[in-house]
Write an enzyme that holds these catalytic residues in place. Sequence first.
Site, PDB file in Angstrom:
ATOM      1  N   LYS A  28       0.848  -1.205   0.000  1.00 39.43           N
ATOM      2  CA  LYS A  28       0.000   0.000   0.000  1.00 39.43           C
ATOM      3  C   LYS A  28       0.873   1.240   0.000  1.00 39.43           C
ATOM      4  O   LYS A  28       2.052   1.197   0.392  1.00 39.43           O
ATOM      5  CB  LYS A  28      -0.932   0.035   1.213  1.00 39.43           C
ATOM      6  CG  LYS A  28      -0.254   0.039   2.603  1.00 39.43           C
ATOM      7  CD  LYS A  28       0.173   1.396   3.122  1.00 39.43           C
ATOM      8  CE  LYS A  28       0.829   1.315   4.509  1.00 39.43           C
ATOM      9  NZ  LYS A  28       1.708   2.438   4.835  1.00 39.43           N
ATOM     10  N   ASP A 152      -2.055  -1.459  10.648  1.00 39.23           N
ATOM     11  CA  ASP A 152      -2.346  -1.423   9.205  1.00 39.23           C
ATOM     12  C   ASP A 152      -2.995  -2.713   8.700  1.00 39.23           C
ATOM     13  O   ASP A 152      -3.422  -2.783   7.541  1.00 39.23           O
ATOM     14  CB  ASP A 152      -1.046  -1.231   8.396  1.00 39.23           C
ATOM     15  CG  ASP A 152      -0.540   0.203   8.461  1.00 39.23           C
ATOM     16  OD1 ASP A 152      -1.260   1.074   8.980  1.00 39.23           O
ATOM     17  OD2 ASP A 152       0.586   0.440   7.987  1.00 39.23           O
TER      18      ASP A 152
HETATM   19  O1  C5P Z   1       0.423  -1.154  15.183  1.00 45.95           O
HETATM   20  P1  C5P Z   1       1.829  -1.227  14.726  1.00 45.95           P
HETATM   21  O2  C5P Z   1       2.546  -2.441  15.251  1.00 45.95           O
HETATM   22  O3  C5P Z   1       1.989  -1.085  13.252  1.00 45.95           O
HETATM   23  O4  C5P Z   1       2.560   0.037  15.349  1.00 45.95           O
HETATM   24  C1  C5P Z   1       3.946   0.148  15.511  1.00 45.95           C
HETATM   25  C2  C5P Z   1       4.228   1.271  16.485  1.00 45.95           C
HETATM   26  O5  C5P Z   1       3.863   2.527  15.911  1.00 45.95           O
HETATM   27  C3  C5P Z   1       3.410   1.186  17.766  1.00 45.95           C
HETATM   28  O6  C5P Z   1       4.073   0.431  18.752  1.00 45.95           O
HETATM   29  C4  C5P Z   1       3.298   2.637  18.192  1.00 45.95           C
HETATM   30  O7  C5P Z   1       4.474   3.037  18.860  1.00 45.95           O
HETATM   31  C5  C5P Z   1       3.252   3.362  16.872  1.00 45.95           C
HETATM   32  N1  C5P Z   1       1.861   3.688  16.447  1.00 45.95           N
HETATM   33  C6  C5P Z   1       1.208   4.756  17.044  1.00 45.95           C
HETATM   34  N2  C5P Z   1      -0.062   5.077  16.648  1.00 45.95           N
HETATM   35  C7  C5P Z   1      -0.686   4.386  15.673  1.00 45.95           C
HETATM   36  C8  C5P Z   1      -0.025   3.307  15.040  1.00 45.95           C
HETATM   37  C9  C5P Z   1       1.254   2.988  15.454  1.00 45.95           C
HETATM   38  O8  C5P Z   1       1.748   5.414  17.952  1.00 45.95           O
HETATM   39  N3  C5P Z   1      -1.907   4.739  15.282  1.00 45.95           N
END
Ligand code: C5P
Length: 314
Positions: A28, A152
């Site tokens: 994406k 995501d």
């Molecule tokens: O959800 P994901 O594992 O992709 O997120 C990785 C990191 O990015 C999370 O641990 C967080 O620190 C940050 N994040 C965030 N807010 C979001 C998505 C991700 O702070 N909406």
Amino acid sequence: MAGTPFYICGTENYSKPVQPFTLPSFAKINLGLRVAGKRDDGFHDLFTVFQTVTLADRITFEEADEIVLSCSDPRVPVDGSNLIVKAAEALQGRFGTEKGAKVFLEKNIPSPGGLGGGSSNAAVALLGLCRLWEIKADVEKLLPIAGQLGSDVPYFLYGGTATGMGRGTEIEPIDEFECDSLVIVTPDISVSTRDAFAGLGAASLTKDESNRILLNYRFEAVNADFRTAELVNDFEKTVFAAYPEITAVKQKLLELGARTASLSGSGASVFGIFDKQETRQTAMKALGNVSNWRSFAVATVSRDQYRGALGWVP
Ligand code: C5P
């Protein structure tokens, strides 16, 4: 949550034993990404427009007694830290199956790169394993599992052009953006998404304040024509400051004739939208001479194309 419930994988059409099969796992880009503020749970409230593109990994599923993952790229971990393995374990737990799977990942999407490669793999693993294990699940059932795997991942149960709100997990399909002359450039830089969020220094907001901001972003986005709109990614300021080479990628794409260019996710990939195939071709040639940058000529993938490629049963 838009869209009528549809079954991802009816069992009716599959005879036993299930033959090995291969599914694409698309990347994406983000046609805009705005971060509203920090939430109580440590995540950030954001608004983004996701768009599937033709760059894709390929994942092959085969029956086995245990979950075993292998990958064409030796740099990709194939242990329990891989989102495909996590997805398989989550599915086993949710649907009470002890079946295993031999999974092979052909890696083509740079990772990490802001292109959702790992998240896409996780979602396609959920879909593929439902099919392999003859689990009849619809999107509504898989969404909570997807959300636990990563912010995501839920988007990749939809594909096409869709907005993501809240943590990024509240998905709403919107009018499709179609473009067959995009270029993605990924420099050899690893940007940590966690650090990129932290680097924004976003304010802590109440749910109400956050919602007001997000609904404004949503209003702008659903009325935007992405063929002409300026794209805004709130990560650009801090990520470009930390990594001048990523700024150089964006400048290069604009110099080579992209109508607009933007960071995807928290980077390091930058994509450019070209108006003409010829300009794109010339740009691809010029980019081929830059070492350490991987360049991909891609097109958008619509929701229907996405579902079709994954063999969803409506
Ligand atoms: O959800 P994901 O594992 O992709 O997120 C990785 C990191 O990015 C999370 O641990 C967080 O620190 C940050 N994040 C965030 N807010 C979001 C998505 C991700 O702070 N909406």
